[in-house]
Design a protein around this motif. Structure first.
Motif, PDB file in Angstrom:
ATOM      1  N   THR A 117     -11.337 -34.824   3.760  1.00  0.00           N
ATOM      2  CA  THR A 117     -10.339 -35.590   4.522  1.00  0.00           C
ATOM      3  C   THR A 117      -9.160 -34.682   4.820  1.00  0.00           C
ATOM      4  O   THR A 117      -8.651 -34.000   3.922  1.00  0.00           O
ATOM      5  N   LEU A 118      -8.732 -34.643   6.063  1.00  0.00           N
ATOM      6  CA  LEU A 118      -7.533 -33.896   6.443  1.00  0.00           C
ATOM      7  C   LEU A 118      -6.344 -34.838   6.384  1.00  0.00           C
ATOM      8  O   LEU A 118      -6.315 -35.865   7.067  1.00  0.00           O
ATOM      9  N   ALA A 119      -5.377 -34.493   5.550  1.00  0.00           N
ATOM     10  CA  ALA A 119      -4.159 -35.310   5.421  1.00  0.00           C
ATOM     11  C   ALA A 119      -2.970 -34.499   5.948  1.00  0.00           C
ATOM     12  O   ALA A 119      -2.682 -33.407   5.451  1.00  0.00           O
ATOM     13  N   LEU A 120      -2.317 -35.015   6.969  1.00  0.00           N
ATOM     14  CA  LEU A 120      -1.180 -34.328   7.588  1.00  0.00           C
ATOM     15  C   LEU A 120       0.124 -34.903   7.048  1.00  0.00           C
ATOM     16  O   LEU A 120       0.351 -36.108   7.137  1.00  0.00           O
ATOM     17  N   LEU A 121       0.972 -34.034   6.486  1.00  0.00           N
ATOM     18  CA  LEU A 121       2.253 -34.494   5.945  1.00  0.00           C
ATOM     19  C   LEU A 121       3.393 -33.866   6.732  1.00  0.00           C
ATOM     20  O   LEU A 121       3.624 -32.651   6.664  1.00  0.00           O
ATOM     21  N   ASN A 122       4.090 -34.714   7.503  1.00  0.00           N
ATOM     22  CA  ASN A 122       5.273 -34.279   8.248  1.00  0.00           C
ATOM     23  C   ASN A 122       6.436 -34.202   7.268  1.00  0.00           C
ATOM     24  O   ASN A 122       6.985 -35.228   6.844  1.00  0.00           O
ATOM     25  N   CYS A 123       6.825 -32.986   6.904  1.00  0.00           N
ATOM     26  CA  CYS A 123       7.829 -32.800   5.850  1.00  0.00           C
ATOM     27  C   CYS A 123       9.239 -33.213   6.281  1.00  0.00           C
ATOM     28  O   CYS A 123      10.102 -33.453   5.426  1.00  0.00           O
ATOM     29  N   GLU A 124       9.472 -33.293   7.602  1.00  0.00           N
ATOM     30  CA  GLU A 124      10.774 -33.795   8.070  1.00  0.00           C
ATOM     31  C   GLU A 124      10.877 -35.289   7.821  1.00  0.00           C
ATOM     32  O   GLU A 124      11.913 -35.795   7.373  1.00  0.00           O
ATOM     33  N   GLN A 125       9.800 -36.010   8.110  1.00  0.00           N
ATOM     34  CA  GLN A 125       9.809 -37.467   7.962  1.00  0.00           C
ATOM     35  C   GLN A 125       9.599 -37.895   6.513  1.00  0.00           C
ATOM     36  O   GLN A 125      10.095 -38.945   6.096  1.00  0.00           O
ATOM     37  N   GLU A 126       8.851 -37.117   5.759  1.00  0.00           N
ATOM     38  CA  GLU A 126       8.475 -37.505   4.390  1.00  0.00           C
ATOM     39  C   GLU A 126       8.984 -36.471   3.386  1.00  0.00           C
ATOM     40  O   GLU A 126       8.236 -35.868   2.629  1.00  0.00           O
ATOM     41  N   GLN A 127      10.322 -36.286   3.397  1.00  0.00           N
ATOM     42  CA  GLN A 127      10.908 -35.248   2.543  1.00  0.00           C
ATOM     43  C   GLN A 127      10.684 -35.529   1.055  1.00  0.00           C
ATOM     44  O   GLN A 127      10.483 -34.608   0.263  1.00  0.00           O
ATOM     45  N   ALA A 128      10.687 -36.791   0.671  1.00  0.00           N
ATOM     46  CA  ALA A 128      10.526 -37.146  -0.747  1.00  0.00           C
ATOM     47  C   ALA A 128       9.151 -36.716  -1.249  1.00  0.00           C
ATOM     48  O   ALA A 128       9.022 -36.159  -2.354  1.00  0.00           O
ATOM     49  N   ILE A 129       8.111 -36.958  -0.433  1.00  0.00           N
ATOM     50  CA  ILE A 129       6.759 -36.569  -0.845  1.00  0.00           C
ATOM     51  C   ILE A 129       6.650 -35.046  -0.905  1.00  0.00           C
ATOM     52  O   ILE A 129       6.107 -34.483  -1.860  1.00  0.00           O
ATOM     53  N   GLN A 168     -13.540 -38.779  -4.877  1.00  0.00           N
ATOM     54  CA  GLN A 168     -14.848 -38.878  -4.213  1.00  0.00           C
ATOM     55  C   GLN A 168     -15.043 -37.802  -3.139  1.00  0.00           C
ATOM     56  O   GLN A 168     -16.100 -37.210  -3.025  1.00  0.00           O
ATOM     57  N   THR A 169     -13.989 -37.577  -2.333  1.00  0.00           N
ATOM     58  CA  THR A 169     -14.081 -36.646  -1.206  1.00  0.00           C
ATOM     59  C   THR A 169     -12.880 -35.698  -1.237  1.00  0.00           C
ATOM     60  O   THR A 169     -11.744 -36.163  -1.358  1.00  0.00           O
ATOM     61  N   PRO A 170     -13.105 -34.385  -1.154  1.00  0.00           N
ATOM     62  CA  PRO A 170     -11.976 -33.444  -1.158  1.00  0.00           C
ATOM     63  C   PRO A 170     -10.948 -33.781  -0.076  1.00  0.00           C
ATOM     64  O   PRO A 170     -11.303 -34.265   1.008  1.00  0.00           O
ATOM     65  N   VAL A 171      -9.679 -33.537  -0.395  1.00  0.00           N
ATOM     66  CA  VAL A 171      -8.586 -33.797   0.544  1.00  0.00           C
ATOM     67  C   VAL A 171      -7.839 -32.491   0.806  1.00  0.00           C
ATOM     68  O   VAL A 171      -7.404 -31.820  -0.133  1.00  0.00           O
ATOM     69  N   LEU A 172      -7.719 -32.142   2.084  1.00  0.00           N
ATOM     70  CA  LEU A 172      -6.957 -30.957   2.490  1.00  0.00           C
ATOM     71  C   LEU A 172      -5.628 -31.432   3.062  1.00  0.00           C
ATOM     72  O   LEU A 172      -5.593 -32.095   4.102  1.00  0.00           O
ATOM     73  N   ILE A 173      -4.539 -31.131   2.361  1.00  0.00           N
ATOM     74  CA  ILE A 173      -3.218 -31.547   2.843  1.00  0.00           C
ATOM     75  C   ILE A 173      -2.574 -30.391   3.605  1.00  0.00           C
ATOM     76  O   ILE A 173      -2.515 -29.255   3.115  1.00  0.00           O
TER      77      ILE A 173
END
Length: 284
Positions: free
Chosen positions: A57-69, A23-28
């Motif tokens: 939508t701005l989606a922030l992914l902390n790669c230290e905390q969420e290494q699997a993703i 529905q709405t673009p997501v910027l990760i």
């Protein structure tokens, strides 16, 4: 920053966020606290998301905390930006980027700021919230405000906020191709106002005042009648011509009428501001 347009990605919500890109673009934004450049740009990205007001939508992914993703996305370097539409990555940027470069990428896929503003204006007008739509229209670039459809929307808002002179000036210069039913409806509203603003009662008072130009009671009545049909500048001028030399004319009734009209117009009204300044110049 708390915002409906900004989310922190984690194991629990990342699939839902990606599905939201249908529905709405997501910027990760892939980042990590240890990577200074990826962390420093976050406030600018958050501000950008607010400016776009829900266009993505701005989606922030902390790669230290969420290494699997992060590993699922195959991120090789930080910072990395990826834009998702309809569940698929359609654009991205690796390595440090300026906010201008990111804006440039978004421009290729998202509506412009002006398009977003006009969409919001259309929704406000349809909801009858013309007073809220008006400043958004007035804030557009002059070149855009010369377009026929923008002039019609502005005229509509001016009519509904009782700025009849400004509405009239716009409606007199609408290109022929825009003179549709919407235009005709606005012209009809303006004509109704003009008829009401020059009612038989007002014409009768004006005629009586011509015969008795010094009749203060008539002046007061005519001024209040002008005010009732939004001819406020004429009303205030009529009263002021007497008040500037006698603030207690008609045992203070004229001053009361004058102040009541100023109060009704409110603090932000330019006409009211002009006459308030004149009053203060006499008082102080």
């Amino acid at each position: 920053m708390q915002s409906p347009f900004i989310v922190e990605l984690n194991e629990q919500n990342f699939r839902q966020v990606l599905e939201g890109s249908m529905q709405t673009p997501v910027l990760i934004h892939f980042w990590a606290p240890m990577n200074q450049e990826s962390a420093q740009i976050i406030p600018d990205l958050q501000m950008l998301a607010q400016q776009y007001n829900g266009a993505f939508t701005l989606a922030l992914l902390n790669c230290e905390q969420e290494q699997a993703i992060a590993s699922q996305f195959g991120v090789q370097a930080l910072p990395t930006i990826a834009l998702f539409l309809n569940g698929q990555a359609v654009d991205g940027m690796g390595g440090p980027q300026t906010i201008e470069a990111i804006k440039g990428m978004l421009t290729k896929h998202l509506p412009s700021q002006d398009e977003l503003t006009l969409k919001q204006v259309s929704e406000l007008i349809q909801a009858g919230q013309h007073a809220q739509a008006l400043p958004l229209l007035e804030g557009l670039e002059d070149a855009l405000k010369q377009k026929g459809d923008i002039k019609l929307a502005l005229a509509d808002c001016y009519l509904e906020t009782q700025n009849f002179d400004q509405a009239k000036a716009l409606l007199e210069h609408i290109p022929l191709e825009y003179q549709d039913n919407y235009y005709k409806g606005l012209v009809a509203k303006l004509e109704l106002h003009a008829q009401a603003a020059n009612s038989p009662e007002i014409q009768s008072l004006e005629a009586s005042l011509e015969q008795e130009p010094d009749n203060i009671e008539l002046i007061n009545k005519l001024a209040l009648s002008y005010h009732q049909v939004n001819r406020d500048e004429e009303a205030l001028e009529l009263l002021w011509n007497l008040l500037k030399s006698d603030l207690n004319a008609l045992d203070g009734e004229l001053k009361k009428s004058f102040m009541d009209i100023l109060a009704a117009l409110g603090q932000g009204n330019p006409v009211a501001g002009k006459y308030r300044r004149q009053l203060y110049s006499v008082l102080y």
